[in-house]
Write a protein that holds these residues in place. Structure first.
Motif, short mmCIF file in Angstrom:
data_model
loop_
_atom_site.label_atom_id
_atom_site.label_comp_id
_atom_site.label_asym_id
_atom_site.label_seq_id
_atom_site.Cartn_x
_atom_site.Cartn_y
_atom_site.Cartn_z
N ASN A 252 0.81 -1.22 0.00
CA ASN A 252 0.00 0.00 0.00
C ASN A 252 0.84 1.27 0.00
O ASN A 252 0.36 2.33 0.43
CB ASN A 252 -0.97 0.03 1.20
CG ASN A 252 -1.99 -1.10 1.13
OD1 ASN A 252 -2.45 -1.45 0.04
ND2 ASN A 252 -2.32 -1.66 2.27
N GLY A 253 2.08 1.18 -0.48
CA GLY A 253 2.93 2.37 -0.48
C GLY A 253 2.36 3.51 -1.28
O GLY A 253 2.35 4.66 -0.84
N THR A 254 1.86 3.22 -2.48
CA THR A 254 1.29 4.27 -3.32
C THR A 254 0.06 4.87 -2.67
O THR A 254 -0.12 6.10 -2.63
CB THR A 254 0.94 3.72 -4.72
OG1 THR A 254 2.13 3.25 -5.35
CG2 THR A 254 0.31 4.81 -5.58
N SER A 255 -0.81 4.03 -2.13
CA SER A 255 -2.04 4.51 -1.50
C SER A 255 -1.74 5.39 -0.30
O SER A 255 -2.42 6.40 -0.06
CB SER A 255 -2.91 3.33 -1.07
OG SER A 255 -3.33 2.58 -2.19
N THR A 256 -0.71 5.05 0.45
CA THR A 256 -0.33 5.85 1.62
C THR A 256 -0.01 7.28 1.23
O THR A 256 -0.29 8.22 1.98
CB THR A 256 0.88 5.21 2.32
OG1 THR A 256 0.52 3.89 2.74
CG2 THR A 256 1.31 6.03 3.54
N GLY A 257 0.57 7.46 0.05
CA GLY A 257 0.96 8.79 -0.40
C GLY A 257 -0.13 9.58 -1.09
O GLY A 257 0.14 10.65 -1.65
N LEU A 258 -1.37 9.08 -1.08
CA LEU A 258 -2.47 9.75 -1.78
C LEU A 258 -3.27 10.72 -0.91
O LEU A 258 -4.37 11.12 -1.28
CB LEU A 258 -3.42 8.73 -2.40
CG LEU A 258 -2.89 8.00 -3.63
CD1 LEU A 258 -3.86 6.89 -4.05
CD2 LEU A 258 -2.67 8.97 -4.80
N ASP A 259 -2.71 11.11 0.22
CA ASP A 259 -3.42 12.09 1.06
C ASP A 259 -3.70 13.38 0.31
O ASP A 259 -4.72 14.03 0.53
CB ASP A 259 -2.60 12.39 2.33
CG ASP A 259 -2.76 11.30 3.38
OD1 ASP A 259 -3.66 10.45 3.22
OD2 ASP A 259 -1.96 11.29 4.34
N TRP A 260 -2.79 13.76 -0.60
CA TRP A 260 -3.00 14.99 -1.37
C TRP A 260 -4.29 14.92 -2.17
O TRP A 260 -5.01 15.92 -2.30
CB TRP A 260 -1.82 15.24 -2.32
CG TRP A 260 -1.69 14.22 -3.41
CD1 TRP A 260 -0.98 13.06 -3.39
CD2 TRP A 260 -2.33 14.27 -4.71
NE1 TRP A 260 -1.12 12.37 -4.58
CE2 TRP A 260 -1.93 13.09 -5.40
CE3 TRP A 260 -3.15 15.18 -5.35
CZ2 TRP A 260 -2.37 12.82 -6.70
CZ3 TRP A 260 -3.59 14.91 -6.63
CH2 TRP A 260 -3.20 13.74 -7.29
N LEU A 261 -4.61 13.73 -2.70
CA LEU A 261 -5.82 13.56 -3.49
C LEU A 261 -7.05 13.44 -2.59
O LEU A 261 -8.10 14.04 -2.88
CB LEU A 261 -5.68 12.32 -4.37
CG LEU A 261 -6.84 12.02 -5.32
CD1 LEU A 261 -7.10 13.19 -6.26
CD2 LEU A 261 -6.57 10.75 -6.12
N ARG A 262 -6.92 12.70 -1.51
CA ARG A 262 -8.04 12.57 -0.58
C ARG A 262 -8.42 13.91 0.02
O ARG A 262 -9.60 14.25 0.16
CB ARG A 262 -7.69 11.56 0.51
CG ARG A 262 -7.66 10.11 0.02
CD ARG A 262 -7.45 9.14 1.16
NE ARG A 262 -6.05 9.08 1.56
CZ ARG A 262 -5.17 8.19 1.08
NH1 ARG A 262 -5.55 7.31 0.18
NH2 ARG A 262 -3.94 8.18 1.51
N ASN A 263 -7.43 14.71 0.37
CA ASN A 263 -7.70 16.04 0.93
C ASN A 263 -8.38 16.94 -0.10
O ASN A 263 -9.25 17.76 0.24
CB ASN A 263 -6.40 16.69 1.42
CG ASN A 263 -5.83 15.98 2.63
OD1 ASN A 263 -6.55 15.28 3.34
ND2 ASN A 263 -4.53 16.14 2.84
N LEU A 264 -7.98 16.79 -1.34
CA LEU A 264 -8.56 17.61 -2.41
C LEU A 264 -10.04 17.27 -2.59
O LEU A 264 -10.88 18.16 -2.78
CB LEU A 264 -7.79 17.37 -3.72
CG LEU A 264 -8.06 18.30 -4.89
CD1 LEU A 264 -7.60 19.71 -4.57
CD2 LEU A 264 -7.37 17.79 -6.15
N LYS A 265 -10.37 16.00 -2.50
CA LYS A 265 -11.75 15.56 -2.71
C LYS A 265 -12.68 15.94 -1.56
O LYS A 265 -13.89 16.03 -1.74
CB LYS A 265 -11.79 14.04 -2.92
CG LYS A 265 -11.20 13.61 -4.26
CD LYS A 265 -11.30 12.11 -4.43
CE LYS A 265 -10.81 11.68 -5.81
NZ LYS A 265 -10.89 10.22 -6.00
N THR A 266 -12.11 16.17 -0.38
CA THR A 266 -12.96 16.50 0.77
C THR A 266 -13.22 18.00 0.90
O THR A 266 -14.00 18.42 1.75
CB THR A 266 -12.30 16.01 2.07
OG1 THR A 266 -11.00 16.59 2.21
CG2 THR A 266 -12.17 14.49 2.07
#
Length: 267
Positions: A252-266
């Motif tokens: 899950n290394g790539t998924s761990t680094g997707l906070d930038w996208l998750r934050n954008l969507k919220t």
């Protein structure tokens, strides 16, 4: 709303390639891009796209002997037949994978060949490629690439690419605006976006952090601001995530680094 595509050649490398499709879908990506899909059959790739409800939005045409440093053939005199073969193959893949865009790499400038000859060869090859693609409604894309990652690459600046597209005048020739490359070569990214997106000649944008090419929230670029600029300009194409995750080759290394996208969507 901005649309993002995961680059499966650079992201999710903790998984075997065929498992990256489901990983990207599980993280909420609606689309993907692939650097060079040709080691897999169109049927195999199409089955993964369908199974994971993903759209393939971009891939590269073959670029010569990539493993030994070649980065395309379009500008190189004497490679015309090989270039044409690569376009025929790319158009076949695009048709079978329902992919609307093919990126054509320009190539490394050969020693001893004058710039005028390279430009003439490049433009003739691109004009030929766009003519072949007309009946398929496929867009041919060119991309300025920085000389730090690709020394002596033929195409480096946005103005250069846009001038070439305008000079050829083909309706299906577009520019790929990679903000990672543009930052390294030119900077002033917000103004570049404001200058070039309204022209309609940019059909794909790509992102990565600078300087390490990690996630877009790592490094010197303020991507949340640039995303707001892109959205305000009415851009409707995809934004390709062409970066190397900082945490890689771990579960899950790539998924761990997707906070930038998750934050954008919220927001």
């Amino acid at each position: 709303m901005l649309q993002f595509a995961a680059n499966l050649s650079m992201m999710y490398t903790e998984y075997d390639f065929m498992d990256r499709f489901s990983a990207a879908a599980q993280d909420g990506f609606p689309a993907v891009e692939i650097l060079f899909p040709h080691e897999y059959s169109p049927a195999v790739l199409a089955s993964q796209l369908k199974a994971n409800q993903l759209k393939l939005v971009l891939f590269n045409a073959k670029a010569g002997d990539f493993a030994n440093g070649e980065r395309g053939m379009a500008c190189i005199p004497g490679r015309e037949q090989e270039f044409q073969d690569s376009i025929y193959l790319a158009l076949d893949y695009a048709a079978k994978l329902d992919c609307p865009q093919i990126h054509v790499l320009a190539g490394i400038k050969p020693i001893g060949v004058e710039s005028e000859v390279l430009l003439e060869t490049y433009c003739k090859n691109l004009a030929w490629a766009t003519e072949q693609a007309k009946s398929t409604e496929t867009l041919i894309l060119i991309e300025p690439i920085n000389t730090r990652d690709m020394p002596n690459y033929f195409l480096n600046y946005q103005a250069q690419a846009h001038e070439i597209v305008k000079s050829i005048g083909a309706d299906n020739l577009r520019v790929q605006l990679d903000l990672y490359h543009c930052q390294i070569m030119e900077g002033d990214l917000a103004m570049k976006l404001k200058e070039y997106l309204p022209t309609g000649l940019v059909s794909h944008v790509q992102i990565a952090g600078v300087p390490e090419r990690f996630e877009p929230n790592i490094g010197e670029i303020n991507y949340p601001y640039l995303f707001s600029v892109i959205e305000s300009l009415g851009y409707t194409g995809y934004i390709g995530c062409e970066y190397r995750p900082q945490i890689k080759n771990t579960t899950n290394g790539t998924s761990t680094g997707l906070d930038w996208l998750r934050n954008l969507k919220t927001k």
